[in-house]
Scaffold this motif. Structure first.
Motif, PDB file in Angstrom:
ATOM      1  N   LEU A  21       0.745  -1.226   0.000  1.00 46.87           N
ATOM      2  CA  LEU A  21       0.033   0.087   0.220  1.00 46.87           C
ATOM      3  C   LEU A  21       0.880   1.199   0.225  1.00 46.87           C
ATOM      4  CD1 LEU A  21      -2.838  -1.232   2.561  1.00 46.87           C
ATOM      5  CD2 LEU A  21      -3.094  -0.851  -0.034  1.00 46.87           C
ATOM      6  N   ASP A  22       1.736   1.245   0.901  1.00 42.92           N
ATOM      7  CA  ASP A  22       2.892   2.307   0.804  1.00 42.92           C
ATOM      8  C   ASP A  22       3.586   2.628  -0.485  1.00 42.92           C
ATOM      9  OD1 ASP A  22       2.191   2.911   3.395  1.00 42.92           O
ATOM     10  OD2 ASP A  22       4.140   1.805   4.135  1.00 42.92           O
ATOM     11  N   ALA A  23       3.708   1.330  -1.335  1.00 44.91           N
ATOM     12  CA  ALA A  23       4.445   1.702  -2.656  1.00 44.91           C
ATOM     13  C   ALA A  23       3.381   2.094  -3.678  1.00 44.91           C
ATOM     14  CB  ALA A  23       5.047   0.465  -2.999  1.00 44.91           C
ATOM     15  N   GLY A  24       1.960   2.124  -3.282  1.00 47.76           N
ATOM     16  CA  GLY A  24       1.092   2.592  -4.276  1.00 47.76           C
ATOM     17  C   GLY A  24       0.271   1.370  -5.011  1.00 47.76           C
ATOM     18  N   HIS A  25       0.493   0.079  -4.499  1.00 52.73           N
ATOM     19  CA  HIS A  25      -0.287  -0.770  -5.066  1.00 52.73           C
ATOM     20  C   HIS A  25      -1.600  -0.898  -4.684  1.00 52.73           C
ATOM     21  CE1 HIS A  25       3.312  -2.549  -7.081  1.00 52.73           C
ATOM     22  NE2 HIS A  25       4.147  -2.618  -5.748  1.00 52.73           N
ATOM     23  N   LYS A  26      -2.700  -1.713  -5.494  1.00 56.33           N
ATOM     24  CA  LYS A  26      -3.893  -1.911  -4.827  1.00 56.33           C
ATOM     25  C   LYS A  26      -3.837  -3.357  -4.361  1.00 56.33           C
ATOM     26  CE  LYS A  26      -6.305   1.147  -8.189  1.00 56.33           C
ATOM     27  NZ  LYS A  26      -6.794   2.078  -7.213  1.00 56.33           N
ATOM     28  N   VAL A  27      -4.321  -3.430  -3.152  1.00 56.60           N
ATOM     29  CA  VAL A  27      -4.098  -4.801  -2.468  1.00 56.60           C
ATOM     30  C   VAL A  27      -5.383  -5.495  -2.116  1.00 56.60           C
ATOM     31  CG1 VAL A  27      -3.319  -5.858  -0.344  1.00 56.60           C
ATOM     32  CG2 VAL A  27      -1.871  -3.857  -1.694  1.00 56.60           C
ATOM     33  N   THR A  28      -5.582  -6.765  -2.365  1.00 53.03           N
ATOM     34  CA  THR A  28      -6.774  -7.513  -1.882  1.00 53.03           C
ATOM     35  C   THR A  28      -6.246  -8.355  -0.802  1.00 53.03           C
ATOM     36  OG1 THR A  28      -7.806  -7.338  -4.036  1.00 53.03           O
ATOM     37  CG2 THR A  28      -8.586  -9.009  -2.329  1.00 53.03           C
ATOM     38  N   ALA A  29      -6.699  -8.181   0.465  1.00 53.90           N
ATOM     39  CA  ALA A  29      -5.967  -8.858   1.531  1.00 53.90           C
ATOM     40  C   ALA A  29      -7.074 -10.128   1.798  1.00 53.90           C
ATOM     41  CB  ALA A  29      -5.959  -8.253   2.906  1.00 53.90           C
ATOM     42  N   VAL A  30      -6.680 -11.287   1.969  1.00 51.18           N
ATOM     43  CA  VAL A  30      -7.414 -12.385   2.278  1.00 51.18           C
ATOM     44  C   VAL A  30      -7.285 -12.952   3.723  1.00 51.18           C
ATOM     45  CG1 VAL A  30      -8.062 -14.728   1.516  1.00 51.18           C
ATOM     46  CG2 VAL A  30      -7.236 -13.225  -0.134  1.00 51.18           C
ATOM     47  N   VAL A  31      -8.092 -12.938   4.480  1.00 49.35           N
ATOM     48  CA  VAL A  31      -8.514 -13.047   5.803  1.00 49.35           C
ATOM     49  C   VAL A  31      -9.552 -14.176   6.291  1.00 49.35           C
ATOM     50  CG1 VAL A  31      -7.209 -10.731   6.176  1.00 49.35           C
ATOM     51  CG2 VAL A  31      -9.798 -11.080   6.358  1.00 49.35           C
ATOM     52  N   ARG A  32      -9.108 -14.921   7.177  1.00 42.41           N
ATOM     53  CA  ARG A  32     -10.331 -15.625   7.737  1.00 42.41           C
ATOM     54  C   ARG A  32     -11.245 -14.970   8.482  1.00 42.41           C
ATOM     55  NH1 ARG A  32      -8.257 -21.223   7.823  1.00 42.41           N
ATOM     56  NH2 ARG A  32      -6.132 -21.240   7.382  1.00 42.41           N
ATOM     57  N   THR A  33     -12.467 -15.528   8.317  1.00 45.18           N
ATOM     58  CA  THR A  33     -13.779 -14.660   9.003  1.00 45.18           C
ATOM     59  C   THR A  33     -13.567 -14.602  10.413  1.00 45.18           C
ATOM     60  OG1 THR A  33     -15.042 -16.763   8.995  1.00 45.18           O
ATOM     61  CG2 THR A  33     -15.561 -15.351   7.245  1.00 45.18           C
ATOM     62  N   SER A  34     -12.912 -15.412  10.964  1.00 43.75           N
ATOM     63  CA  SER A  34     -12.585 -15.555  12.529  1.00 43.75           C
ATOM     64  C   SER A  34     -11.370 -14.858  12.941  1.00 43.75           C
ATOM     65  CB  SER A  34     -12.180 -17.126  12.894  1.00 43.75           C
ATOM     66  OG  SER A  34     -11.236 -17.554  12.294  1.00 43.75           O
ATOM     67  N   SER A  35     -10.637 -13.912  11.867  1.00 47.15           N
ATOM     68  CA  SER A  35      -9.489 -13.275  12.370  1.00 47.15           C
ATOM     69  C   SER A  35      -9.815 -11.845  12.254  1.00 47.15           C
ATOM     70  CB  SER A  35      -8.360 -13.580  11.347  1.00 47.15           C
ATOM     71  OG  SER A  35      -7.915 -14.750  11.247  1.00 47.15           O
ATOM     72  N   ALA A  36      -9.031 -11.259  13.281  1.00 45.51           N
ATOM     73  CA  ALA A  36      -9.372  -9.724  13.441  1.00 45.51           C
ATOM     74  C   ALA A  36      -8.384  -9.037  12.371  1.00 45.51           C
ATOM     75  CB  ALA A  36      -8.786  -9.151  14.818  1.00 45.51           C
ATOM     76  N   PHE A  37      -8.808  -8.240  11.761  1.00 45.93           N
ATOM     77  CA  PHE A  37      -7.990  -7.359  10.716  1.00 45.93           C
ATOM     78  C   PHE A  37      -8.609  -5.937  10.530  1.00 45.93           C
ATOM     79  CE2 PHE A  37      -6.533  -5.965   6.506  1.00 45.93           C
ATOM     80  CZ  PHE A  37      -5.387  -6.380   6.445  1.00 45.93           C
ATOM     81  N   GLU A  38      -7.897  -4.894  11.158  1.00 48.07           N
ATOM     82  CA  GLU A  38      -8.496  -3.534  11.289  1.00 48.07           C
ATOM     83  C   GLU A  38      -8.011  -2.520  10.422  1.00 48.07           C
ATOM     84  OE1 GLU A  38      -8.042  -2.674  15.389  1.00 48.07           O
ATOM     85  OE2 GLU A  38      -9.268  -4.451  16.005  1.00 48.07           O
ATOM     86  N   LEU A  39      -6.874  -3.116   9.381  1.00 49.66           N
ATOM     87  CA  LEU A  39      -6.328  -2.108   8.548  1.00 49.66           C
ATOM     88  C   LEU A  39      -7.203  -1.537   7.887  1.00 49.66           C
ATOM     89  CD1 LEU A  39      -3.673  -0.480   7.811  1.00 49.66           C
ATOM     90  CD2 LEU A  39      -3.182  -2.552   6.261  1.00 49.66           C
ATOM     91  N   GLU A  40      -7.272  -0.399   7.548  1.00 47.67           N
ATOM     92  CA  GLU A  40      -8.203   0.427   6.344  1.00 47.67           C
ATOM     93  C   GLU A  40      -7.124   1.251   5.566  1.00 47.67           C
ATOM     94  OE1 GLU A  40     -11.389   2.430   8.393  1.00 47.67           O
ATOM     95  OE2 GLU A  40     -12.223   0.728   9.077  1.00 47.67           O
ATOM     96  N   HIS A  41      -7.617   1.279   4.184  1.00 51.92           N
ATOM     97  CA  HIS A  41      -6.834   2.365   3.209  1.00 51.92           C
ATOM     98  C   HIS A  41      -7.748   2.358   2.208  1.00 51.92           C
ATOM     99  CE1 HIS A  41      -3.699   3.218   0.553  1.00 51.92           C
ATOM    100  NE2 HIS A  41      -2.826   3.655   1.426  1.00 51.92           N
ATOM    101  N   PRO A  42      -7.786   3.354   1.440  1.00 49.32           N
ATOM    102  CA  PRO A  42      -8.437   3.538   0.064  1.00 49.32           C
ATOM    103  C   PRO A  42      -7.991   2.509  -0.898  1.00 49.32           C
ATOM    104  CG  PRO A  42      -7.580   5.628   0.930  1.00 49.32           C
ATOM    105  CD  PRO A  42      -6.951   4.593   1.686  1.00 49.32           C
ATOM    106  N   SER A  43      -6.866   1.698  -0.916  1.00 52.87           N
ATOM    107  CA  SER A  43      -6.446   0.974  -1.894  1.00 52.87           C
ATOM    108  C   SER A  43      -6.520  -0.480  -1.650  1.00 52.87           C
ATOM    109  CB  SER A  43      -5.101   1.394  -2.483  1.00 52.87           C
ATOM    110  OG  SER A  43      -5.038   2.613  -3.220  1.00 52.87           O
ATOM    111  N   LEU A  44      -7.152  -0.556  -0.420  1.00 48.01           N
ATOM    112  CA  LEU A  44      -7.273  -2.022   0.230  1.00 48.01           C
ATOM    113  C   LEU A  44      -8.679  -2.406   0.182  1.00 48.01           C
ATOM    114  CD1 LEU A  44      -5.973  -4.416   2.096  1.00 48.01           C
ATOM    115  CD2 LEU A  44      -6.485  -3.020   3.960  1.00 48.01           C
TER     116      LEU A  44
END
Length: 212
Positions: A21-44
């Motif tokens: 994200l810092d490098a300007g890429h668009k990212v799709t993060a795959v996470v389990r439904t049971s996992s916490a993932f709080e990062l937010e970003h316009p390109s995420l």
């Protein structure tokens, strides 16, 4: 570039997401439904799945990406064949989505021992490590074999012992081999290399050793 990242809640995968994200890429993060993932970003984009054992739920996360990066691996010796089972599903989903570039993380003990390796590493440390984590490395060997036999343009990174120190961007690499006297590297620097090799054609269909 759009990149799909598996293992996004893990030590290496989390760094991959943030650095991409810092490098300007668009990212799709795959996470389990049971996992916490709080990062937010316009390109995420965050795609939640029940697990990584089935390929079909993973295809949506891969569609439209230029590359897939996997930081998936066991967190401990009792986790079972996490890497091979998950990677098999990822590879199947990639083939269905028509995405070819794949970068995955393995471990240094699976690489060849350099001819000029230290006596301590060659005769003491490596045999002890292989014996202590035999199940983990057996899982990674299956994973590597599946990757090599896939239709992807793959690169496998093989780091030694990991730590949580900061990103430096300074490390040694060995395409097709193992870094001599390579004992440590941070998860942040492994993530840095995973992104760096995406456009490096010399690493396609090659394992890459990395260490300080």
């Amino acid at each position: 570039m759009r990149i799909t990242v598996f293992g996004a809640t893990g030590g290496i995968g989390g760094h991959v997401v943030r650095q991409a994200l810092d490098a300007g890429h668009k990212v799709t993060a795959v996470v389990r439904t049971s996992s916490a993932f709080e990062l937010e970003h316009p390109s995420l984009e965050v795609v939640r799945v029940p697990g990584l054992d089935a390929a079909e739920p993973l295809r949506e996360a891969i569609d439209g990406s230029a590359a897939v990066i996997s930081g998936v691996g066991p967190r401990g010796r009792k986790d079972g064949p996490v890497a091979s089972r998950s990677t098999k599903s990822i590879l199947t989903a990639m083939e269905a989505a028509g995405v070819r570039r794949f970068v995955a993380v393995s471990a240094a003990p699976l690489g060849p021992v350099p001819p000029d390796e230290s006596f301590l590493n060659r005769r003491v440390l490596l045999p002890l490590i292989n014996a202590f984590a035999a199940d983990v490395y057996a899982d990674l060997r299956v994973m590597e074999a599946d990757i090599r036999n896939s239709a992807t343009d793959w690169t496998i990174l093989r780091p030694p012992k990991l730590n949580n120190k900061d990103l430096t961007g300074r490390y040694r690499t060995m395409v097709g081999g193992t870094v001599t006297r390579g004992y440590l590297i941070s998860r942040a620097d492994v993530a840095h290399l995973m992104l760096a090799v995406l456009d490096d054609q010399s690493t396609v269909a090659q394992p890459v050793g990395v260490a300080y």
